[in-house]
Write a protein that holds these residues in place. Structure first.
Motif, mmCIF file in Angstrom:
data_model
loop_
_atom_site.group_PDB
_atom_site.id
_atom_site.type_symbol
_atom_site.label_atom_id
_atom_site.label_comp_id
_atom_site.label_asym_id
_atom_site.label_seq_id
_atom_site.Cartn_x
_atom_site.Cartn_y
_atom_site.Cartn_z
ATOM 1 N N HIS A 211 0.847 -1.199 0.000
ATOM 2 C CA HIS A 211 0.000 0.000 0.000
ATOM 3 C C HIS A 211 0.879 1.243 0.000
ATOM 4 O O HIS A 211 1.772 1.383 0.844
ATOM 5 C CB HIS A 211 -0.895 0.038 1.238
ATOM 6 N N LYS A 236 -13.146 -0.635 7.933
ATOM 7 C CA LYS A 236 -13.174 -0.942 6.497
ATOM 8 C C LYS A 236 -13.616 0.265 5.668
ATOM 9 O O LYS A 236 -13.103 0.491 4.558
ATOM 10 C CB LYS A 236 -14.085 -2.139 6.234
ATOM 11 N N LEU A 237 -14.531 1.044 6.201
ATOM 12 C CA LEU A 237 -14.975 2.243 5.487
ATOM 13 C C LEU A 237 -13.837 3.272 5.421
ATOM 14 O O LEU A 237 -13.608 3.890 4.370
ATOM 15 C CB LEU A 237 -16.195 2.852 6.173
ATOM 16 N N ASP A 239 -10.652 2.616 5.518
ATOM 17 C CA ASP A 239 -9.676 2.085 4.561
ATOM 18 C C ASP A 239 -10.088 2.406 3.126
ATOM 19 O O ASP A 239 -9.267 2.824 2.304
ATOM 20 C CB ASP A 239 -9.541 0.565 4.727
ATOM 21 N N ASN A 240 -11.365 2.215 2.829
ATOM 22 C CA ASN A 240 -11.849 2.492 1.466
ATOM 23 C C ASN A 240 -11.723 3.971 1.126
ATOM 24 O O ASN A 240 -11.352 4.337 -0.008
ATOM 25 C CB ASN A 240 -13.302 2.037 1.316
ATOM 26 N N LEU A 243 -8.103 4.751 0.332
ATOM 27 C CA LEU A 243 -7.706 4.246 -0.984
ATOM 28 C C LEU A 243 -8.258 5.123 -2.110
ATOM 29 O O LEU A 243 -7.591 5.321 -3.131
ATOM 30 C CB LEU A 243 -8.175 2.797 -1.149
ATOM 31 N N ILE A 244 -9.456 5.655 -1.907
ATOM 32 C CA ILE A 244 -10.029 6.564 -2.908
ATOM 33 C C ILE A 244 -9.188 7.845 -2.990
ATOM 34 O O ILE A 244 -8.847 8.321 -4.078
ATOM 35 C CB ILE A 244 -11.497 6.901 -2.560
ATOM 36 N N LYS A 262 -5.195 -6.897 -1.067
ATOM 37 C CA LYS A 262 -6.656 -6.904 -1.028
ATOM 38 C C LYS A 262 -7.176 -6.358 0.300
ATOM 39 O O LYS A 262 -8.264 -5.784 0.357
ATOM 40 C CB LYS A 262 -7.161 -8.324 -1.259
ATOM 41 N N GLY A 264 -7.245 -3.720 3.339
ATOM 42 C CA GLY A 264 -7.004 -2.281 3.424
ATOM 43 C C GLY A 264 -5.772 -1.946 4.236
ATOM 44 O O GLY A 264 -5.288 -2.763 5.041
#
Length: 411
Positions: A211, A236-237, A239-240, A243-244, A262, A264
């Motif tokens: 990452h 998890k949110l 992490d997403n 990444l965005i 895969k 995060g």
């Protein structure tokens, strides 16, 4: 329990805990204990504080996280320090920290063996000069005590320089060279950046997924943003979202040969301890071709390397940015609290305390934040035991608590 060898050494009884390691972890515990009026002795194998920072880091190193996430307990960084203090600024902070809490380690003391004696209820710690005894032992050598040297076929046959990052100082030593950099973590990326400053052509080996996040987003620390969001949203949110933001800032790193895991970045850090790379300029140099990304190395040759894709190249030098590992399994005897890799079996946040007065600090895989958390917990726990043994802390025993009591009688 003394051996013939130990009888030749001075025997020293320590009224407070023995702390092994004078890095940020050991200093943090000693400071928290001192603040509570409990004495301690730090044994340090080198001749300085924070030897990893002073002796085994490259010149351009800066803290990867904002300074307020890297403060040791009870003392903030100076206000005039930048958001990301330099290596020398961090060293000056550590030295000021030790001076403020009157911490004076015993330097040049390499621990050869440490074991608990059930009969006496004491820990015995043997160095080359003395045998120390105490009710408590704090292992503060940390996760980064020894360099990891990868087992690459042919590495010893290479005719050019092979340097681990613990001995790397500046790219000036590799000016105008073609350099193979093994490792793509924060150190590997920064070494490549440094090499480019001196007109070198680094080839960075990327064996696994990684990452990469921008160090700053919209002028704010990525780590700081993540910590704030985690107060309100699921991991998890967050992490997403990271990444965005990373995609819009850095683009699709997969196209550069930097495949993302895969899992995060924060979740991966929590589960495995693998830290995401915080980009400070390497990605743009990869995009421009000034830093080349290569596949895993199959074999080192006398003049270069063969890669798993069948390609072969010549190099002038090899730099191993392959990280560090714990070293205390080599000297800590007969204890089942730690894994073979030298990490506490109990995960964070409960891995700081073992049995029989054993403690660990700096093994959380959470950097200086984890160190500070452990240090406070350890000091609180030892102080409770100290008070039961010595009575409530009064002005008299607080004043004398900084005096180390020695017993030089030999067996």
């Amino acid at each position: 329990m003394s051996s013939c060898l130990e009888e030749k050494h001075s025997r020293i009884f320590v009224t407070g805990p023995i702390i092994v390691g004078a890095g940020p972890s050991g200093l943090s515990v000693a400071a928290c204990l001192s603040n509570r009026g409990v004495p301690s002795v730090i044994l340090e194998r080198t001749d300085c504080l924070a030897s990893l920072w002073q002796q085994r880091t490259y010149d351009r190193l800066k803290l990867h996280l904002p300074k307020h996430f890297c403060e040791l307990p009870l003392m903030k960084f100076p206000k005039n320090f930048p958001r990301y203090p330099s290596k020398q600024q961090f060293i000056s902070y550590v030295e000021s920290y030790a001076a403020r809490f009157n911490i004076k380690p015993v330097f040049n003391q390499t621990v050869e063996k440490a074991e608990f004696d059930v009969a006496s209820g004491l820990w015995t710690v043997k160095t080359q000069d003395a045998v120390y005894s105490s009710t408590w032992l704090v292992v503060a050598t940390g996760e980064n005590a020894e360099p990891v040297i990868p087992d690459i076929p042919g590495l010893k046959e290479f005719t050019g320089p092979v340097v681990h990052t613990n001995a790397y100082k500046s790219g000036s030593e590799f000016a105008n060279q073609k350099v193979l950099v093994v490792g793509c973590g924060n150190s590997g990326m920064e070494v490549c950046l440094d090499l480019c400053r001196y007109n070198s052509l680094p080839h960075m080996v990327v064996r696994n997924s990684v990452h990469v996040l921008p160090r700053d987003i919209f002028g704010l620390s990525s780590f700081g943003i993540a910590m704030t969001l985690l107060k309100w949203f699921p991991l998890k949110l967050v992490d997403n979202l990271l990444l965005i933001l990373a995609y819009f800032s850095l683009g699709n790193t997969d196209r550069l040969g930097l495949r993302r895991p895969k899992t995060g970045p924060i979740e991966l850090k929590n589960v495995t301890g693998k830290t995401p790379v915080l980009d400070v300029g390497a990605i743009s140099l990869i995009q421009s071709g000034q830093i080349r990304v290569t596949q895993a190395v199959k074999e080192i040759t006398k003049k270069g390397a063969k890669f798993v894709n069948g390609q072969e190249m010549e190099f002038d030098s090899i730099i191993l940015a392959t990280g560090y590992k714990s070293n205390f399994p080599y000297w800590l005897k007969d204890n089942s609290f730690f894994t073979k890799e030298g990490m506490p079996k109990t995960p964070f946040p409960n891995g700081w305390k073992g049995e029989n007065g054993l403690y660990t600090v700096g093994f959380t895989r959470r950097g200086l934040l984890g160190t500070a958390f452990d240090a406070v917990k350890i000091a609180e726990d030892i102080t409770d035991h100290w008070m039961k043994m010595n009575g409530p802390l009064s002005s008299s025993n607080v004043c004398s608590s900084h005096i180390i009591h020695f017993d030089f009688n030999k067996s």
